[in-house]
Motif scaffolding. Structure first.
Motif, short mmCIF file in Angstrom:
data_model
loop_
_atom_site.label_atom_id
_atom_site.label_comp_id
_atom_site.label_asym_id
_atom_site.label_seq_id
_atom_site.Cartn_x
_atom_site.Cartn_y
_atom_site.Cartn_z
N ASP A 120 -30.93 -84.06 -54.69
CA ASP A 120 -29.64 -84.18 -54.03
C ASP A 120 -28.62 -83.26 -54.68
OD1 ASP A 120 -30.74 -86.16 -52.49
OD2 ASP A 120 -29.82 -87.81 -53.60
N GLU A 121 -27.54 -83.01 -53.95
CA GLU A 121 -26.40 -82.30 -54.51
C GLU A 121 -25.12 -82.94 -53.97
OE1 GLU A 121 -25.15 -78.30 -52.81
OE2 GLU A 121 -27.22 -78.41 -52.10
N THR A 122 -24.03 -82.73 -54.67
CA THR A 122 -22.74 -83.27 -54.25
C THR A 122 -22.22 -82.43 -53.09
OG1 THR A 122 -22.29 -84.01 -56.49
CG2 THR A 122 -20.41 -83.82 -55.02
N MET A 123 -21.84 -83.12 -52.00
CA MET A 123 -21.35 -82.43 -50.81
C MET A 123 -20.08 -83.10 -50.30
SD MET A 123 -24.63 -81.57 -48.48
CE MET A 123 -26.05 -80.68 -49.10
N LEU A 124 -19.32 -82.35 -49.52
CA LEU A 124 -18.16 -82.89 -48.84
C LEU A 124 -18.59 -83.33 -47.44
CD1 LEU A 124 -15.10 -83.38 -48.55
CD2 LEU A 124 -14.88 -81.00 -47.82
N ILE A 125 -18.30 -84.58 -47.10
CA ILE A 125 -18.61 -85.10 -45.78
C ILE A 125 -17.29 -85.17 -45.02
CG2 ILE A 125 -19.46 -87.08 -44.46
CD1 ILE A 125 -20.68 -86.35 -47.96
N ILE A 126 -17.20 -84.41 -43.94
CA ILE A 126 -15.97 -84.34 -43.16
C ILE A 126 -15.90 -85.53 -42.21
CG2 ILE A 126 -14.59 -82.96 -41.54
CD1 ILE A 126 -15.00 -81.58 -44.26
N ALA A 127 -14.94 -86.40 -42.43
CA ALA A 127 -14.73 -87.52 -41.52
C ALA A 127 -13.90 -87.07 -40.33
CB ALA A 127 -14.02 -88.67 -42.24
N ARG A 128 -12.92 -86.16 -40.59
CA ARG A 128 -12.06 -85.67 -39.51
C ARG A 128 -11.48 -84.33 -39.88
NH1 ARG A 128 -6.61 -86.16 -37.27
NH2 ARG A 128 -5.79 -86.92 -39.22
N PHE A 129 -11.66 -83.35 -38.98
CA PHE A 129 -10.99 -82.06 -39.12
C PHE A 129 -9.56 -82.26 -38.65
CE2 PHE A 129 -9.51 -78.33 -36.75
CZ PHE A 129 -9.28 -77.48 -37.82
N VAL A 130 -8.57 -81.79 -39.43
CA VAL A 130 -7.16 -82.01 -39.10
C VAL A 130 -6.50 -80.75 -38.54
CG1 VAL A 130 -4.90 -82.71 -40.00
CG2 VAL A 130 -6.99 -83.83 -40.84
N ASP A 131 -6.51 -79.64 -39.29
CA ASP A 131 -5.82 -78.43 -38.85
C ASP A 131 -6.30 -77.23 -39.65
OD1 ASP A 131 -4.06 -76.89 -37.38
OD2 ASP A 131 -2.27 -77.98 -38.00
N SER A 132 -5.92 -76.03 -39.19
CA SER A 132 -6.25 -74.81 -39.92
C SER A 132 -5.08 -73.85 -39.83
CB SER A 132 -7.52 -74.16 -39.36
OG SER A 132 -7.30 -73.72 -38.04
N TRP A 133 -5.01 -72.93 -40.80
CA TRP A 133 -3.92 -71.97 -40.88
C TRP A 133 -4.49 -70.58 -41.18
CZ3 TRP A 133 -3.87 -76.82 -43.01
CH2 TRP A 133 -2.93 -77.71 -42.49
N PRO A 134 -4.86 -69.82 -40.14
CA PRO A 134 -5.34 -68.45 -40.37
C PRO A 134 -4.26 -67.62 -41.06
CG PRO A 134 -5.80 -69.15 -38.12
CD PRO A 134 -4.90 -70.18 -38.73
N GLY A 135 -4.65 -66.84 -42.02
CA GLY A 135 -3.72 -65.97 -42.74
C GLY A 135 -3.01 -66.65 -43.90
N ALA A 136 -3.12 -67.96 -44.03
CA ALA A 136 -2.47 -68.67 -45.14
C ALA A 136 -3.35 -68.64 -46.38
CB ALA A 136 -2.18 -70.11 -44.74
#
Length: 143
Positions: free
Chosen positions: A116-132
């Motif tokens: 196994d390895e430690t992973m991030l489990i996405i419960a909910r995508f909220v927003d994104s900021w291209p260029g930030a």
């Protein structure tokens, strides 16, 4: 009348073990037959995170803006929405995109090696900021 009450009491007593209980107004009752298998919650719980997401090939990675910790993103939960937002952002594949997600950290089977390895489990995508970019430590986020 006494016989009718006894019959109703008997029916109610038989209905409970069968999952046929009356439900509260506006709520559905889940029975053993209709219950969906549930994965236990992540040990660390669900939290709001802002960081950079990079997608290359079939794997995504997330680096937290606050701590600098980096995790592979598990192929479950709301991961598809995160991948779709990344592709729609116009960011070149493999370049970072600042995103906000809700999720948790957990151990999952590694696609690269045994164990196994430690992973991030996405419960909910909220927003994104291209260029930030992620802010410097102590600085507020300004997209």
């Amino acid at each position: 009348m006494r016989r009718a009450n006894a019959t109703l009491t008997l029916l109610a007593a038989l209905a409970l073990p069968l999952g046929l209980s009356a439900c509260k107004k506006g709520h559905e009752t889940e029975t053993a037959a209709t219950a969906k298998p549930k994965r236990p919650p992540s040990p660390s719980g669900t939290m709001s995170l802002r960081g950079t997401y990079e997608y290359l090939g079939s794997a995504g990675t997330f680096e937290d803006c606050t701590t600098g910790q980096r995790w592979r993103v598990a192929q479950e939960g709301d991961n598809v929405a995160l991948e779709e937002a990344y592709i729609a952002s116009g960011v070149p594949i493999g370049e970072p995109l600042v995103v906000s997600v809700e999720g948790g950290i957990d151990r999952r089977a590694s696609p690269d090696h045994d164990g196994d390895e430690t992973m991030l489990i996405i419960a909910r995508f909220v927003d994104s900021w291209p260029g930030a970019n992620c802010p410097e430590p102590g600085e507020p986020f300004a997209p």
